[in-house]
Design an enzyme around this catalytic site. Structure first.
Site, mmCIF file in Angstrom:
data_model
loop_
_atom_site.group_PDB
_atom_site.id
_atom_site.type_symbol
_atom_site.label_atom_id
_atom_site.label_comp_id
_atom_site.label_asym_id
_atom_site.label_seq_id
_atom_site.Cartn_x
_atom_site.Cartn_y
_atom_site.Cartn_z
ATOM 1 N N GLN A 135 12.929 19.616 7.402
ATOM 2 C CA GLN A 135 12.677 18.361 6.693
ATOM 3 C C GLN A 135 11.839 17.436 7.560
ATOM 4 O O GLN A 135 12.340 16.494 8.159
ATOM 5 C CB GLN A 135 14.021 17.721 6.327
ATOM 6 C CG GLN A 135 13.921 16.508 5.475
ATOM 7 C CD GLN A 135 13.560 16.830 4.049
ATOM 8 O OE1 GLN A 135 12.826 17.762 3.767
ATOM 9 N NE2 GLN A 135 14.049 16.050 3.127
ATOM 10 N N PHE A 136 10.534 17.700 7.653
ATOM 11 C CA PHE A 136 9.663 16.904 8.511
ATOM 12 C C PHE A 136 9.608 15.442 8.082
ATOM 13 O O PHE A 136 9.281 14.560 8.878
ATOM 14 C CB PHE A 136 8.249 17.497 8.566
ATOM 15 C CG PHE A 136 7.408 17.184 7.371
ATOM 16 C CD1 PHE A 136 6.566 16.079 7.380
ATOM 17 C CD2 PHE A 136 7.449 17.978 6.237
ATOM 18 C CE1 PHE A 136 5.780 15.783 6.272
ATOM 19 C CE2 PHE A 136 6.674 17.688 5.140
ATOM 20 C CZ PHE A 136 5.837 16.587 5.151
ATOM 21 N N THR A 137 9.960 15.134 6.836
ATOM 22 C CA THR A 137 9.865 13.754 6.359
ATOM 23 C C THR A 137 10.865 12.819 7.043
ATOM 24 O O THR A 137 10.733 11.597 6.936
ATOM 25 C CB THR A 137 10.025 13.670 4.832
ATOM 26 O OG1 THR A 137 11.308 14.169 4.472
ATOM 27 C CG2 THR A 137 8.937 14.473 4.132
#
Length: 150
Positions: A80-82
């Site tokens: 989940q890079f966000t």
């Protein structure tokens, strides 16, 4: 550097990506993993150790006193890079704090392997894919872990 995660104690959690059968776990942890610029194998190992051993589960007497290992729980790990979003300036978040894709994938896979080596069953999403994540949360426990906090 950071190796950020948000975790939940699900009754059930699942992830689905295009062309992939749903991957599900029962009792355990849903881990949203964000590899940020500057993260290394050191963070991957540290968080695998902490997540396997941290006392996050009820002992039957109303105390949060048992670890993922104690309950025989599994981990569903979703990239989940966000979570690296920089949102204070302007109205469009920037994700420049996230690691590049090659580093992110390498450390995501390393984290999962290190967790497995600690005898935690691990299921994963698909790195870099658009995924649908579902959760039936059993209680209010959600933890943000960041190596910069320590």
């Amino acid at each position: 550097s950071h190796f950020a995660k948000a975790m939940r104690d699900p009754r059930e959690a699942a992830v689905v990506a295009d062309g992939m059968a749903a991957r599900r776990i029962g009792r355990g942890l849903l881990v949203f993993l964000c590899v940020e610029r500057g993260d290394t194998e050191t963070e991957a190992d540290y968080f695998a150790r902490k997540i396997a051993a941290m006392r996050l589960f009820d002992d039957g007497e109303g105390r949060i006193n048992l670890s993922l290992l104690d309950i025989g729980g599994a981990a569903l790990v979703v990239s989940q890079f966000t979570l690296a979003a920089l949102w204070r300036k302007g109205n469009r978040p920037s994700f420049s704090g996230a690691a590049d894709a090659e580093t992110g994938r390498r450390l995501y896979e390393s984290f999962c392997e290190r967790l497995r080596s600690r005898k935690v069953p691990v299921k994963t999403g698909v790195f870099g894919a658009t995924m649908a994540v579902s959760l039936i949360n059993d209680g209010p426990l959600t933890i943000w872990m960041d190596s910069a906090d320590g």
